[in-house]
Structure formats: structure tokens, C-alpha cells
Design a protein around this motif. Structure first.
Motif, PDB file in Angstrom:
ATOM      1  N   PRO A  17       0.740  -1.308   0.135  1.00 56.63           N
ATOM      2  CA  PRO A  17      -0.119   0.139  -0.071  1.00 56.63           C
ATOM      3  C   PRO A  17       0.836   1.181  -0.004  1.00 56.63           C
ATOM      4  O   PRO A  17       2.134   1.222   0.635  1.00 56.63           O
ATOM      5  CB  PRO A  17      -0.879  -0.155   1.400  1.00 56.63           C
ATOM      6  N   VAL A  18       0.385   2.383  -0.650  1.00 59.76           N
ATOM      7  CA  VAL A  18       1.250   3.481  -0.498  1.00 59.76           C
ATOM      8  C   VAL A  18       0.352   4.654   0.052  1.00 59.76           C
ATOM      9  O   VAL A  18      -1.009   4.466   0.263  1.00 59.76           O
ATOM     10  CB  VAL A  18       1.354   3.790  -1.954  1.00 59.76           C
ATOM     11  N   PRO A  19       0.836   5.633   0.773  1.00 65.86           N
ATOM     12  CA  PRO A  19       0.114   6.703   1.206  1.00 65.86           C
ATOM     13  C   PRO A  19      -0.917   7.351   0.649  1.00 65.86           C
ATOM     14  O   PRO A  19      -0.648   7.690  -0.647  1.00 65.86           O
ATOM     15  CB  PRO A  19       1.142   7.811   2.025  1.00 65.86           C
ATOM     16  N   GLU A  20      -1.934   7.972   0.910  1.00 62.93           N
ATOM     17  CA  GLU A  20      -3.058   8.737   0.305  1.00 62.93           C
ATOM     18  C   GLU A  20      -2.723  10.217   0.713  1.00 62.93           C
ATOM     19  O   GLU A  20      -2.640  10.489   2.018  1.00 62.93           O
ATOM     20  CB  GLU A  20      -4.225   8.246   0.556  1.00 62.93           C
ATOM     21  N   VAL A  21      -2.440  10.878  -0.196  1.00 66.14           N
ATOM     22  CA  VAL A  21      -2.206  12.308   0.306  1.00 66.14           C
ATOM     23  C   VAL A  21      -3.541  13.479  -0.488  1.00 66.14           C
ATOM     24  O   VAL A  21      -3.687  13.406  -1.332  1.00 66.14           O
ATOM     25  CB  VAL A  21      -0.912  13.002  -0.307  1.00 66.14           C
ATOM     26  N   PRO A  22      -3.958  14.326   0.694  1.00 65.06           N
ATOM     27  CA  PRO A  22      -5.065  15.143   0.009  1.00 65.06           C
ATOM     28  C   PRO A  22      -4.444  16.083  -0.949  1.00 65.06           C
ATOM     29  O   PRO A  22      -3.355  16.864  -0.680  1.00 65.06           O
ATOM     30  CB  PRO A  22      -5.575  15.812   0.905  1.00 65.06           C
ATOM     31  N   ALA A  23      -5.008  16.192  -2.359  1.00 65.72           N
ATOM     32  CA  ALA A  23      -4.558  17.143  -3.324  1.00 65.72           C
ATOM     33  C   ALA A  23      -5.137  18.506  -3.061  1.00 65.72           C
ATOM     34  O   ALA A  23      -5.948  19.081  -3.581  1.00 65.72           O
ATOM     35  CB  ALA A  23      -4.844  16.687  -4.661  1.00 65.72           C
ATOM     36  N   ASP A  24      -4.405  19.115  -2.054  1.00 68.19           N
ATOM     37  CA  ASP A  24      -5.226  20.428  -1.282  1.00 68.19           C
ATOM     38  C   ASP A  24      -4.156  21.701  -2.124  1.00 68.19           C
ATOM     39  O   ASP A  24      -3.061  21.853  -1.803  1.00 68.19           O
ATOM     40  CB  ASP A  24      -4.868  20.315  -0.030  1.00 68.19           C
ATOM     41  N   PRO A  25      -4.877  22.542  -2.765  1.00 67.55           N
ATOM     42  CA  PRO A  25      -4.152  23.659  -3.455  1.00 67.55           C
ATOM     43  C   PRO A  25      -3.955  24.774  -2.593  1.00 67.55           C
ATOM     44  O   PRO A  25      -3.005  25.529  -2.761  1.00 67.55           O
ATOM     45  CB  PRO A  25      -5.590  24.008  -4.511  1.00 67.55           C
ATOM     46  N   SER A  26      -4.352  24.652  -1.262  1.00 69.14           N
ATOM     47  CA  SER A  26      -3.850  25.735  -0.184  1.00 69.14           C
ATOM     48  C   SER A  26      -2.617  25.179   0.458  1.00 69.14           C
ATOM     49  O   SER A  26      -1.923  26.145   0.956  1.00 69.14           O
ATOM     50  CB  SER A  26      -5.009  25.936   0.670  1.00 69.14           C
ATOM     51  N   ASP A  27      -1.963  24.289   0.126  1.00 68.81           N
ATOM     52  CA  ASP A  27      -0.892  23.870   0.619  1.00 68.81           C
ATOM     53  C   ASP A  27       0.325  24.135  -0.319  1.00 68.81           C
ATOM     54  O   ASP A  27       0.385  23.590  -1.410  1.00 68.81           O
ATOM     55  CB  ASP A  27      -0.906  22.294   0.917  1.00 68.81           C
ATOM     56  N   PRO A  28       1.168  25.404   0.030  1.00 67.62           N
ATOM     57  CA  PRO A  28       2.164  25.768  -0.986  1.00 67.62           C
ATOM     58  C   PRO A  28       3.403  24.856  -0.963  1.00 67.62           C
ATOM     59  O   PRO A  28       4.216  24.997  -2.047  1.00 67.62           O
ATOM     60  CB  PRO A  28       2.478  27.018  -0.061  1.00 67.62           C
ATOM     61  N   ASP A  29       3.604  23.884  -0.286  1.00 72.92           N
ATOM     62  CA  ASP A  29       4.634  22.828  -0.097  1.00 72.92           C
ATOM     63  C   ASP A  29       4.098  21.452  -0.884  1.00 72.92           C
ATOM     64  O   ASP A  29       4.973  20.825  -0.953  1.00 72.92           O
ATOM     65  CB  ASP A  29       5.151  22.430   1.230  1.00 72.92           C
ATOM     66  N   LEU A  30       3.131  21.451  -1.375  1.00 70.49           N
ATOM     67  CA  LEU A  30       2.687  20.265  -2.166  1.00 70.49           C
ATOM     68  C   LEU A  30       3.177  20.269  -3.266  1.00 70.49           C
ATOM     69  O   LEU A  30       2.241  20.690  -4.303  1.00 70.49           O
ATOM     70  CB  LEU A  30       1.140  20.186  -1.921  1.00 70.49           C
ATOM     71  N   VAL A  31       4.088  19.575  -3.787  1.00 62.79           N
ATOM     72  CA  VAL A  31       4.628  19.656  -5.153  1.00 62.79           C
ATOM     73  C   VAL A  31       5.076  18.168  -5.237  1.00 62.79           C
ATOM     74  O   VAL A  31       5.642  17.603  -4.837  1.00 62.79           O
ATOM     75  CB  VAL A  31       6.050  20.440  -5.239  1.00 62.79           C
ATOM     76  N   VAL A  32       4.362  17.799  -6.493  1.00 59.20           N
ATOM     77  CA  VAL A  32       4.460  16.504  -6.825  1.00 59.20           C
ATOM     78  C   VAL A  32       4.937  16.182  -8.411  1.00 59.20           C
ATOM     79  O   VAL A  32       4.898  17.257  -9.232  1.00 59.20           O
ATOM     80  CB  VAL A  32       2.905  15.679  -6.805  1.00 59.20           C
ATOM     81  N   GLU A  33       5.168  14.895  -8.588  1.00 60.00           N
ATOM     82  CA  GLU A  33       5.743  14.586  -9.882  1.00 60.00           C
ATOM     83  C   GLU A  33       4.832  13.446 -10.391  1.00 60.00           C
ATOM     84  O   GLU A  33       4.680  12.507  -9.794  1.00 60.00           O
ATOM     85  CB  GLU A  33       6.991  14.163 -10.129  1.00 60.00           C
ATOM     86  N   GLU A  34       4.214  13.509 -11.630  1.00 55.58           N
ATOM     87  CA  GLU A  34       3.290  12.494 -12.186  1.00 55.58           C
ATOM     88  C   GLU A  34       4.249  11.548 -12.851  1.00 55.58           C
ATOM     89  O   GLU A  34       5.074  11.909 -13.535  1.00 55.58           O
ATOM     90  CB  GLU A  34       2.443  13.237 -13.277  1.00 55.58           C
ATOM     91  N   VAL A  35       3.691  10.203 -12.438  1.00 58.67           N
ATOM     92  CA  VAL A  35       4.815   9.277 -12.680  1.00 58.67           C
ATOM     93  C   VAL A  35       4.920   8.864 -14.281  1.00 58.67           C
ATOM     94  O   VAL A  35       6.316   8.371 -14.529  1.00 58.67           O
ATOM     95  CB  VAL A  35       4.368   7.851 -12.058  1.00 58.67           C
ATOM     96  N   THR A  36       4.078   8.876 -14.863  1.00 57.27           N
ATOM     97  CA  THR A  36       4.169   8.540 -16.508  1.00 57.27           C
ATOM     98  C   THR A  36       4.829   9.474 -17.339  1.00 57.27           C
ATOM     99  O   THR A  36       5.446   9.361 -18.404  1.00 57.27           O
ATOM    100  CB  THR A  36       2.812   8.151 -17.051  1.00 57.27           C
ATOM    101  N   THR A  37       4.590  10.883 -16.982  1.00 58.61           N
ATOM    102  CA  THR A  37       5.089  11.899 -18.129  1.00 58.61           C
ATOM    103  C   THR A  37       6.591  12.323 -17.029  1.00 58.61           C
ATOM    104  O   THR A  37       7.129  13.382 -17.997  1.00 58.61           O
ATOM    105  CB  THR A  37       4.057  13.108 -18.253  1.00 58.61           C
ATOM    106  N   GLY A  38       6.527  12.585 -16.013  1.00 58.11           N
ATOM    107  CA  GLY A  38       7.649  13.259 -15.324  1.00 58.11           C
ATOM    108  C   GLY A  38       7.340  14.544 -15.144  1.00 58.11           C
ATOM    109  O   GLY A  38       8.368  15.523 -14.660  1.00 58.11           O
ATOM    110  N   PHE A  39       6.068  15.072 -15.307  1.00 57.27           N
ATOM    111  CA  PHE A  39       5.719  16.469 -15.082  1.00 57.27           C
ATOM    112  C   PHE A  39       5.867  16.675 -13.706  1.00 57.27           C
ATOM    113  O   PHE A  39       4.968  16.219 -13.053  1.00 57.27           O
ATOM    114  CB  PHE A  39       4.387  16.661 -15.820  1.00 57.27           C
TER     115      PHE A  39
END
Length: 271
Positions: A17-39
Motif C-alpha cells: 500500500p502507498v500513502p494517500e495524500v489530499p490534493a489540497d491547492p492551499s498547501d504551498p509545499d505540495l509539489v508532486v511529479e506525475e509518474v508517467t510523464t515526469g511533469f
């Protein structure tokens, strides 16, 4: 009779299992990478089934909220829509520390942090203010360090009253380095950054400029900066503009960040 689980997948084929993270736009530190495109980008929107990322160039892309679809700090996660029952990510202070909701300011310690001028003190307060209040550390400014040895003597540092000093332009061979070297008390820590003035510790990118201009030797550095950048010849107003563009530690150069953290650790070390 033996009973069998309806899931006949061999254990070695099951994904952990992997962690579930809320995709909260108000969190300025939430920077992620999409696994298939690398974006890679900050979460700026989340609708039913999709999340919108913005990269450092301001480009937006929309991706599905697919299981195991993103990397956060190098770890695979599943982004989910934020909701009332979703676990919140830790809120951080401007310095990057985990915030302590409802924490009261500690009674001021005997120890202090001294900085050279008002601008230094205002910058430290803006980024580290929450941390300093929790730790009970007061920041004072000196209007220069020419009299630092006498100031240290008057402060009378000791095991329960440590003194940290932040110096501008602390580079080999400078006047500042000679003054700093003259302070040898074990309960005093003098550190510094390489910039002529603390203005230079703010990243140019945070101000929308390519870099800090070179100022001819003999000219007041702040005045020269204003002239070269086409700013009004009012260093006080220029500083307020610079300070307004500092939102967190991310807007400061590492050479300053490390030194301030070092001073806070020194002053708050167990007695």
C-alpha cells in the motif's frame, strides 16, 4: 474443509500500500511529479477525478487522480480529493518548520541573537518569527559590528545566556572577519553570510530580476543597487519592496538559511 480467500493473487505479486495524500491547492509545499510523464508541479486545483499541476514556468497540466500516480519527495503516493475526513498534511512555518497550532510564546531566554541592522532583524523575524517565539529567543540589532567585542563583554554571556551573532559580509580578509575573530568567548557564536548587505541574501528570482547588480567600489551598495535597477533612490522603500516579496525560506539563499538555523540551535542548546 479448507477455506480460501477470494483474493487468489500470490503474495509476491501484491503491491504494498502507498500513502494517500489530499490534493489540497492551499498547501504551498505540495509539489508532486506525475509518474508517467515526469511533469513536476505544485497542486493548484482539484476537481472530481482530476488534479491540476503548475510547473515553475507557470504551465498547467491536468492529470487523473490515478492510484499510485504521483511522486512526493521521491515516494509513490495516491492523490485524493481533500475532504473533511482527509488527514491534513502538517502546516509549516515560513522557515519550513512544522507549525505548532495554539502554541504560546515562551518567556524570553537570557540568550539572544544579535544581527547587524534593522533590515536583518526584519528579515529574520519574517521567516523565523514563529520559531523564535516558541523557543523564547529575542533578536536585537546592533547598527554595525565595529564595537562587537565591547558589546559581547557588556552582554556577559554564560552557559545559561548564550549569544549568537549574525554578520554581513563575513568573508576571508574582510574587516568583519577580523572583528569576528577577536571574539573568543565559548558562549558566543559569530557566523555570517558572504553578502555585502542582507538584501543580497534574497534570491533575485523572488524579485523578478536576473541578479543583483555589481556596484562600483566606493559607492554605497544599496544606493547603487537602486540606481542600477531603476528603483527610486529611497533605500527604505526599496527594502520594503524586497521584504514584501519574501514569503518563506524558499526566497532566501542557503548561505543565510544555514547560518540563522545554526544560531538558533546554539542559543537554544540544553544548558
Amino acid at each position: 474443509m479448507r477455506s480460501y480467500s477470494p483474493d487468489l493473487t500470490p503474495p509476491w505479486k501484491k503491491r504494498a500500500p502507498v500513502p494517500e495524500v489530499p490534493a489540497d491547492p492551499s498547501d504551498p509545499d505540495l509539489v508532486v511529479e506525475e509518474v508517467t510523464t515526469g511533469f513536476c508541479g505544485a497542486v493548484v486545483g482539484c476537481e472530481a477525478g482530476t488534479v491540476t499541476l503548475e510547473d515553475r514556468f507557470g504551465k498547467h497540466r491536468v492529470f487523473p487522480l490515478a492510484p499510485r500516480g504521483f511522486l512526493l519527495d521521491g515516494q509513490i503516493v495516491t492523490l485524493v480529493r481533500p475532504g473533511a475526513g482527509a488527514p491534513a498534511r502538517p502546516v509549516r512555518t515560513a522557515s519550513g518548520s512544522v507549525a505548532v497550532p495554539g502554541a504560546r510564546a515562551r518567556v524570553a531566554r537570557a540568550g539572544r541573537i544579535y544581527v547587524e541592522g534593522r533590515h536583518d532583524a526584519e528579515l529574520v523575524e519574517k521567516v523565523w518569527g514563529d520559531d523564535l517565539r516558541i523557543e523564547g529567543v529575542v533578536v536585537e540589532y546592533l547598527a554595525g559590528i565595529d564595537d562587537l567585542p565591547a558589546i559581547v563583554g557588556e552582554f556577559a554571556p554564560g552557559p545559561d545566556a548564550r549569544l549568537g551573532v549574525l554578520v554581513d559580509h563575513l568573508v576571508p580578509g574582510s574587516k568583519e572577519s577580523r572583528i569576528a575573530a577577536s571574539v573568543t568567548d565559548p558562549h558566543v557564536l559569530v557566523v555570517g553570510h558572504p553578502y555585502i548587505d542582507v538584501w543580497g541574501a534574497v534570491k533575485p528570482s523572488s524579485l523578478g530580476i536576473a541578479g543583483w547588480p555589481r556596484v562600483p567600489r566606493g559607492e554605497d551598495w544599496k544606493t547603487g543597487v537602486c540606481r542600477a535597477l531603476g528603483w527610486p533612490a529611497n533605500t527604505g522603500a526599496a527594502w520594503q519592496h524586497i521584504l514584501s516579496r519574501v514569503g518563506s525560506y524558499k526566497d532566501l539563499e542557503p548561505e543565510l538559511l544555514g547560518r540563522v538555523e545554526e544560531l538558533i540551535d546554539f542559543v537554544t542548546a540544553p544548558e
